[in-house]
Design an enzyme around this catalytic site. Structure first.
Site, PDB file in Angstrom:
ATOM      1  N   ASP A  42      -9.845   4.047  11.089  1.00 21.07           N
ATOM      2  CA  ASP A  42      -9.263   2.841  11.684  1.00 21.07           C
ATOM      3  C   ASP A  42      -9.683   2.643  13.133  1.00 21.07           C
ATOM      4  OD1 ASP A  42      -7.642   1.730   9.506  1.00 21.07           O
ATOM      5  OD2 ASP A  42      -6.520   3.598   9.655  1.00 21.07           O
ATOM      6  N   HIS A  82     -11.408   1.979   3.297  1.00 20.63           N
ATOM      7  CA  HIS A  82     -10.800   2.660   2.164  1.00 20.63           C
ATOM      8  C   HIS A  82     -11.772   3.033   1.056  1.00 20.63           C
ATOM      9  CE1 HIS A  82      -6.287   1.569   2.881  1.00 20.63           C
ATOM     10  NE2 HIS A  82      -6.872   2.147   3.918  1.00 20.63           N
ATOM     11  N   TRP A 100       0.856  -1.188   0.000  1.00 16.53           N
ATOM     12  CA  TRP A 100       0.000   0.000   0.000  1.00 16.53           C
ATOM     13  C   TRP A 100       0.887   1.231   0.000  1.00 16.53           C
ATOM     14  CZ3 TRP A 100      -0.343   4.022   3.636  1.00 16.53           C
ATOM     15  CH2 TRP A 100      -1.307   4.997   3.324  1.00 16.53           C
ATOM     16  N   ASP A 104      -9.666  -3.011   2.035  1.00 14.76           N
ATOM     17  CA  ASP A 104      -9.697  -2.477   3.394  1.00 14.76           C
ATOM     18  C   ASP A 104     -11.083  -1.883   3.636  1.00 14.76           C
ATOM     19  OD1 ASP A 104      -9.484  -0.457   5.570  1.00 14.76           O
ATOM     20  OD2 ASP A 104      -7.364  -0.990   5.547  1.00 14.76           O
ATOM     21  N   GLU A 157      -3.106  -2.999  -2.377  1.00 14.58           N
ATOM     22  CA  GLU A 157      -4.215  -2.447  -1.589  1.00 14.58           C
ATOM     23  C   GLU A 157      -4.642  -1.083  -2.112  1.00 14.58           C
ATOM     24  OE1 GLU A 157      -5.239  -1.177   3.057  1.00 14.58           O
ATOM     25  OE2 GLU A 157      -3.289  -2.043   2.524  1.00 14.58           O
ATOM     26  N   ASP A 208     -11.663   7.269   6.935  1.00 18.12           N
ATOM     27  CA  ASP A 208     -10.817   6.100   7.165  1.00 18.12           C
ATOM     28  C   ASP A 208     -10.061   6.266   8.473  1.00 18.12           C
ATOM     29  OD1 ASP A 208      -9.303   3.792   6.842  1.00 18.12           O
ATOM     30  OD2 ASP A 208      -7.743   4.856   5.754  1.00 18.12           O
ATOM     31  N   HIS A 227      -8.393  -6.278   4.997  1.00 17.50           N
ATOM     32  CA  HIS A 227      -8.012  -5.487   6.153  1.00 17.50           C
ATOM     33  C   HIS A 227      -9.313  -5.038   6.801  1.00 17.50           C
ATOM     34  CE1 HIS A 227      -3.569  -4.231   5.269  1.00 17.50           C
ATOM     35  NE2 HIS A 227      -3.735  -5.526   5.424  1.00 17.50           N
ATOM     36  N   LYS A 279      -7.256   2.469  -2.216  1.00 15.89           N
ATOM     37  CA  LYS A 279      -7.814   3.436  -1.279  1.00 15.89           C
ATOM     38  C   LYS A 279      -8.513   4.550  -2.053  1.00 15.89           C
ATOM     39  CE  LYS A 279      -6.668   5.806   3.034  1.00 15.89           C
ATOM     40  NZ  LYS A 279      -5.639   6.006   4.068  1.00 15.89           N
ATOM     41  N   ASP A 305      -6.778  -4.183  10.742  1.00 14.18           N
ATOM     42  CA  ASP A 305      -6.010  -2.945  10.551  1.00 14.18           C
ATOM     43  C   ASP A 305      -6.736  -1.811  11.257  1.00 14.18           C
ATOM     44  OD1 ASP A 305      -4.417  -0.883   9.783  1.00 14.18           O
ATOM     45  OD2 ASP A 305      -4.834  -1.018   7.645  1.00 14.18           O
TER      46      ASP A 305
END
Length: 421
Positions: A298, A264, A187, A261, A228, A296, A288, A230, A328
């Site tokens: 997390d 993302h 990523w 993800d 990955e 985003d 993820h 995004k 993640d």
């Protein structure tokens, strides 16, 4: 909970699922064998051990200052070992390249080697876990322009291509020594805050950089590369080079694993709906699992609708072996070990609910156009006693049942993390 209470609750729950045509034993066995890739960066706020002063240079935002974060490899390993005692099953640990054992010396990203991760390999063997790996393209002076593999400057691109080469070799050595392929995730944060004119030029450079590095063929017995995507990030709100469309095309064209993800994408998009499409075109998918709150961000994974939907699609696809589940997230505002355990247990609970679903019966309703019956069963399943099955798994694998893990984490905080000053 007492032993007899756990077993009786399990037997009662099992009877209810059996009445729906569900094999509880099969679901339990699959969950016990499900290895989740646990991210190393929750315990230390994505700092890593690259710089002796332990400071990031930008690219990742962690909020909060709860006391007790891991300050060394030894403390991080100790925290992870504690986590292992609080969750059922055998899992994997996902390392970022900045988490190498550099002996207190600065080793630049293009110079890292397998020897810098040998202590992690040895530790993983001692703890009966496997390792995965991530290149680290953020928090470095050579990423300050906002670009790495897609930078217009050939010297910047060369540096990051060399970093990627070294990361692939490290991951391959990890896979060779552990006797199981190491999943290596790629990523990059490349993009811009405002309107960008040279979109196709940057994406052409990214493709060329990836093509050049990935031309070095390494056996998939040791290494599985994945890319990955995004939608946007802080500082790249207007344009991200490695978009979903870019990496979807790249992974399909190169028969390569794609990483999705949960944080993302646009808030109205869900990766649960993307799984069934991508499984038709790519060999494997790496997940993820995160929790976005408005962006985003997390957040710690919890048992919410999207997590359950992701798990249902994994199981319903019939291709669990092609989907790798990794976590993640990072939250420095609460007890970091608690954040780990809540997230991991939530992921397991969602998968267990999916495994306990009478999918064949629901598909039969669809084939017969009995959509009322399908909806009714899906609603009734929400109230089924799946938690009694999960408690039984924890009991059988000798880890805390129900809320018992909370006291364990509080004791660890009192005796270990609170003394880190």
């Amino acid at each position: 909970m007492k032993e007899e209470q756990i077993i009786k609750a399990y037997e009662d729950a099992k009877a209810r699922y059996v009445a729906l045509g569900v094999s509880v034993e099969a679901a339990v066995e699959k969950l016990k064998n499900l290895s989740i890739s646990i991210h190393c960066w929750q315990a230390d706020d994505v700092i890593g051990f690259e710089n002796p002063d332990g400071e990031l240079t930008g690219g990742i935002q962690t909020t909060g200052n709860f006391p007790g974060k891991a300050r060394s490899i030894e403390e991080l390993k100790k925290d992870l070992e504690k986590v292992f005692t609080l969750i059922p099953g055998k899992h994997r640990i996902s390392l970022h390249a900045i988490y190498g054992d550099f002996g207190g010396k600065f080793v630049d990203r293009d110079k890292i080697e397998p020897k810098h991760f040998q202590s992690w390999i040895d530790w993983a063997k001692e703890n009966d876990v496997k390792l995965d790996f991530n290149s680290t393209f953020f928090s470095h002076e050579k990423s300050s322009s906002g670009y790495t593999l897609s930078d217009f400057d050939p010297e910047i691109r060369k540096f990051w291509k060399d970093h990627l080469r070294q990361c692939r070799r490290i991951a391959a050595e990890i896979g060779r020594q552990q006797g199981d392929p190491c999943i290596h995730n790629i990523w990059i944060p490349d993009g811009e805050k405002d309107k960008t004119v040279s979109r196709i030029e940057h994406r052409r450079l990214l493709k060329e950089s990836l093509d050049e590095v990935l031309a070095e063929k390494i056996s998939t017995d040791y290494l599985k590369d994945c890319v990955e995507c995004k939608l946007f990030g802080i500082g790249s709100e207007s344009y991200v080079v490695g978009s979903h469309e870019f990496y979807m095309g790249y992974s399909i064209a190169n028969n390569m694993t794609l990483t999705l993800d949960a944080g993302h994408f646009h808030p109205t998009e869900t990766i649960s709906d993307k799984l069934s499409s991508m499984l038709l075109f790519v060999p494997e998918i790496n997940l993820h699992v995160s929790r976005p709150e408005r962006w985003d961000s997390d957040h710690v994974v919890i048992l919410n609708d999207e997590l359950l939907a992701i798990s249902q699609e994994i199981v319903r696809s019939g291709q669990m072996e092609k989907i790798h589940i990794g976590l993640d997230y990072f939250d420095a505002s609460i007890n970091r070990i608690g954040a780990y355990v809540i997230g991991i247990r939530s992921a397991q609970k969602a998968m267990l609910q999916a495994l306990l679903e009478p999918t064949a019966k629901l598909r039969e309703f669809e084939m017969q156009n009995k959509n009322f019956e399908r909806m009714a069963f899906l609603e009734e399943l929400k109230a089924m006693p799946w938690s009694d099955i999960y408690n039984y798994i924890c009991y059988m694998l000798n880890v805390p049942v129900g809320d018992e893990y909370i006291k364990e984490i509080q004791n660890y905080e009192n005796n270990v993390t609170s003394k880190r000053v």
